[in-house]
Design an enzyme around this catalytic site. Structure first.
Site, PDB file in Angstrom:
ATOM      1  N   GLU A 153       0.833  -1.208   0.000  1.00 19.37           N
ATOM      2  CA  GLU A 153       0.000   0.000   0.000  1.00 19.37           C
ATOM      3  C   GLU A 153       0.866   1.256   0.000  1.00 19.37           C
ATOM      4  OE1 GLU A 153      -2.923   0.554   3.007  1.00 19.37           O
ATOM      5  OE2 GLU A 153      -3.722  -1.469   2.820  1.00 19.37           O
TER       6      GLU A 153
ATOM      7  N   SER B 280       6.118 -20.301  -0.453  1.00 22.27           N
ATOM      8  CA  SER B 280       6.087 -21.747  -0.206  1.00 22.27           C
ATOM      9  C   SER B 280       5.621 -22.453  -1.463  1.00 22.27           C
ATOM     10  CB  SER B 280       5.127 -22.123   0.936  1.00 22.27           C
ATOM     11  OG  SER B 280       5.469 -21.494   2.137  1.00 22.27           O
TER      12      SER B 280
ATOM     13  N   ASP C  16      -4.560  -2.332   6.567  1.00 18.62           N
ATOM     14  CA  ASP C  16      -4.770  -1.032   5.923  1.00 18.62           C
ATOM     15  C   ASP C  16      -4.070   0.052   6.723  1.00 18.62           C
ATOM     16  OD1 ASP C  16      -6.457  -1.322   3.526  1.00 18.62           O
ATOM     17  OD2 ASP C  16      -7.908  -2.181   4.929  1.00 18.62           O
TER      18      ASP C  16
END
Length: 795
Positions: A167, A240, A315
């Site tokens: 972000e 992974s 966020d």
């Protein structure tokens, strides 16, 4: 395939400990590879013994885990760690413990209480018998701590958290360079996806260091650069692979499951193999040594293995603060006050320090900028009840069927996982799980104003995520790639737009699809496959290219005739990795940026968008510019691609000569690319004692692969492997003793143990050892027996 030679432990082959709290004796049989097999007569005793045994083998590691997570490093290492302690405390679970335990169901709290009682029993034993205390405590001059049951649940900052960094990287790139440059930084999926700037978001107010505190909390302080700057994001380092094969794909006619999680390479290993047996439970596999239970393994009925399913659970909220009082922020039509929490942090060699912690309704405040009337806080799903990383595995490790397993996974919280499973009845399947926030009308790709317009509206129900069972092709694989099926409504039920590159998955898929006679050994081999799909994609562009520069001509010949395997002994692999990452990638991005920005700004932007050197990186942007440049490389893209290839090959060949010598025939990728494991406090040990113990390092060993290969091996600018799979597992479902595993450098974290580094060479050679399960086979390979007996009750 085989295991390492038997290395006897330094203690007696049979040991008896009296342990307070046990109801009956517990037998621990340690096999020749250091895997403990615990046999108890009740679950209470079993988890108490698991805690005791984890401390027996990994006491310093788990004590450090607890101190870092609770913000108690300064207590033993001094005031230099105060910033880290304050950051860690911001990201503790701070809700009611009743809500926390209730979120996992009825079995987790009793297991946590028993487990921590077992840890404490060994700590108390070390205080009475100093010879049992690991050397680190003596050298650093402090004692291990006693645990509270809540410690295993309150600590959240050791989990795998990513999206916040993306972000902010997006926001800063948009702020400084615009959306076209952001498209060169990272691919978003599902595509096409257009970035929408949230209404009311002022990008200019976000400071470059807005994530400093978050990173101090979520990345170990000993991973920080020596200059003292905050550690970088670890995004791209942790991934992974896993897959399941049904009976139609195997030579045995039984299902198989493979899993190799990728994490930072540590000393000791992040994970610990253990076998837990009590009435109604018989599970073996890997978990984190500071937690009860097993998260990857099998229980004699069903095998299970996980990879990251990168749900956006974070966020960044941007607040407008009151010019008259910077502890108030705009919310709705008024001002809301931050909550202040003050805690005392003990400091070795000094007075306690006061940590002032601030919180908004959304979460911890990580940055305040009163001169801009701004503040920033993190909302994270993993700070909610029931979200302690991997603790939820307690609910599925005893599942008796595929239905039991998938039902247990519905309650899984964090981190987001792709679980694959395979049962003895032949059922194989895939179930992603994790808490997915509902973001009405926005998608979480950018920070948002914290004024109430961008709230979460609960979570999506677990059944809304896709899943699969009984695949038509006979196999399922995941490797963190975008695996939402066609038609999944990601715009309405957003999982994330930040997925990993698809190359590991594509290589696994093409290899699994190619045959129907897979064996355990074949799966172990695929876990260390070093074919580079980016290299294979680039090779056709070299066809027909010529150069008058003899070094470039030789480079072209080496790469054209190469099998695209990044083998440790390959000369072409060494040249390709030097070229692709250090010359070709920056040249491509520089050319694209110069179509968008003046030359000086292009160089500034290049620094911003180049992938972190030690991350797995993502070749999709590079390959897009090479294979489908459009107008991004100017009016004559084909000519520009040829120029970039030839010019960058000249520089790469010269660098290879400087690093490896003038004879390309003697170059080997493993001469550069290596694994060297370092104790997390090696430098502190040197500082405190004047020298570094021999056991503070393991290696080096030559390594193949890269961050783009199935055998993942991300590396630093010094070519030291920084990430990959030190833990691997392949399960033969139904013939359990035929399963194989690896846990480098060894099972023990105690340098005095023969199992401290005994698996490192086998791991570096891409080998594995038998993961034993049946009691007769365990007894046949037992190296040492530890018996725990109930301690007599005191007066």
């Amino acid at each position: 395939m085989g295991g390492s030679q038997k290395v006897p432990d330094t203690q007696e082959s049979q040991t008896v400990f009296a342990v307070a709290g046990l109801g009956a004796p517990v037998e621990i049989r340690i096999d020749r590879w250091g895997v403990p097999h615990l046999y108890a007569s009740s679950r209470q005793d079993l988890f108490l013994a698991q805690g005791f045994n984890a401390a027996r083998d990994r006491l310093f590691q788990i004590d450090l885990w607890r101190r870092r997570g609770l913000g108690l490093l300064s207590e033993v290492f001094g005031e230099r760690y105060l910033e880290h302690d304050r950051a860690a405390r911001l990201f503790l679970y701070r809700g009611a413990m009743d809500d926390e335990w209730r979120s996992y169901g009825p079995d987790v709290e009793p297991a946590a209480r028993a487990f921590t009682a077992g840890v404490n029993a060994f700590v108390e034993l070390c205080r009475r018998q100093r010879e049992l205390l690991p050397r680190e405590f003596e050298l650093l001059g402090y004692e291990p701590s006693l645990w509270e049951p809540s410690d295993v649940a309150r600590i959240r900052s050791h989990g795998l958290h990513y999206n916040l960094g993306e972000e902010v990287s997006r926001a800063l790139t948009l702020r400084d360079f615009g959306p076209q440059v952001e498209e060169l930084r990272r691919v978003r999926e599902p595509s096409p996806h257009r970035l929408r700037l949230p209404e009311g978001l002022d990008l200019s107010v976000i400071p470059d260091d807005v994530l400093r505190v978050y990173r101090l909390a979520t990345v170990a302080p000993w991973a920080a650069p020596s200059a003292g700057s905050p550690p970088p994001s670890r995004a791209g380092l942790d991934g992974s692979n896993n897959w399941v094969l049904d009976a139609s794909r195997t030579a045995t006619g039984r299902p198989m499951l493979a899993n190799d999680p990728h994490r930072a390479l540590t000393l000791p290993s992040l994970r610990y193999l253990v076998h837990l047996t009590a009435p109604g439970l018989d599970v073996v596999g890997g978990g984190e040594p500071a937690l009860p239970g097993v998260s990857i393994g099998h229980n004699g009925r069903i095998a299970f293995g996980l990879t990251i399913f990168p749900i956006d659970q974070e966020d960044l909220y941007v607040y407008r603060t009151d010019p008259e009082d910077p502890t108030r922020y705009r919310y709705g039509d008024g001002w809301e006050s931050m909550v202040r929490v003050t805690e005392q942090v003990p400091v070795r060699g000094g007075n306690d320090a006061e940590a002032e912690l601030w919180f908004t309704r959304h979460g911890p405040v990580i940055r305040r900028l009163p001169e801009r009337n701004a503040a920033f806080a993190v909302r994270a799903a993993w700070l909610e009840p029931g979200m302690a990383p991997y603790l939820g595995s307690m609910n599925y490790m005893g599942a008796e069927s595929a239905e039991d397993f998938t039902e247990a996974m519905r309650a899984w919280g964090s981190p987001g996982e792709n679980q694959v499973y395979a049962a003895t009845d032949g059922t194989v399947g895939w179930m992603p799980a994790g808490r997915v926030p509902v973001r009405p009308g926005w998608d979480g790709t950018l920070p948002v104003p914290g004024d109430g317009r961008y709230e979460w509206a609960g979570r999506h129900e677990p059944g809304t995520l896709p899943s699969a069972r009984g695949p038509q092709d006979g196999w399922i694989a995941t490797a963190n790639q975008m695996n939402l099926p066609p038609g999944y409504p990601n715009a309405e039920r957003t999982v994330t737009y930040d997925w990993y590159a698809p190359y590991r998955y594509r290589r696994i898929a093409e290899t699994l699809e190619s045959r129907h006679d897979w064996t355990v050994e074949d799966c172990v081999g695929l876990q260390s496959d070093y074919v580079s799909l980016p290299a294979r994609s680039i090779q056709p562009l070299l066809s027909g290219l010529t150069s008058d520069d003899p070094r470039v001509a030789q480079a072209l010949e080496m790469l054209r005739d190469w099998d695209a395997r990044l083998s440790a002994d390959s000369s072409a692999a060494a040249l390709f990795e030097i070229w692709f990452r250090r010359h070709l990638r920056p040249a491509l991005l520089r050319s694209a940026l110069r179509q968008l920005l003046p030359a000086d700004r292009a160089e500034e932007a290049l620094v911003r968008i180049l992938p972190a050197e030690d991350a797995a990186a993502d070749a999709r942007v590079d390959l897009g510019l090479l294979l489908a440049p459009g107008d991004r490389l100017g009016p004559d893209p084909a000519r520009e691609v040829r120029r970039i290839i030839l010019d960058s090959l000249a520089g790469a060949f010269a660098e290879a000569e400087s690093l490896l010598g003038g004879d390309p025939g003697s170059w080997q990728w493993g001469t550069l690319h290596h694994s060297l494991l370092r104790h997390p406090l090696a430098e502190l040990l040197r500082e405190r004692t004047g020298s570094e113990p021999e056991w503070a390092s393991v290696g080096p060993a030559p390594r193949g692969g890269s961050g783009d290969t199935v055998g993942a091996a991300a590396y630093t600018s010094a070519f030291r492997q920084s990430g990959g799979a030190t833990f691997r597992l392949v399960v033969d479902v139904g013939s359990w003793d035929e399963s194989m595993a690896m846990n480098s450098p060894g099972q023990s974290g105690d340098p005095r143990s023969g199992h401290y580094r005994d698996l490192f060479d086998a791991w570096a050679a891409d080998s594995a050892f038998p993961l034993l399960y049946s009691r007769p086979t365990v007894e046949e390979h037992t190296e040492r027996i530890v018996t725990l007996r109930p301690a007599p009750e005191g007066p």
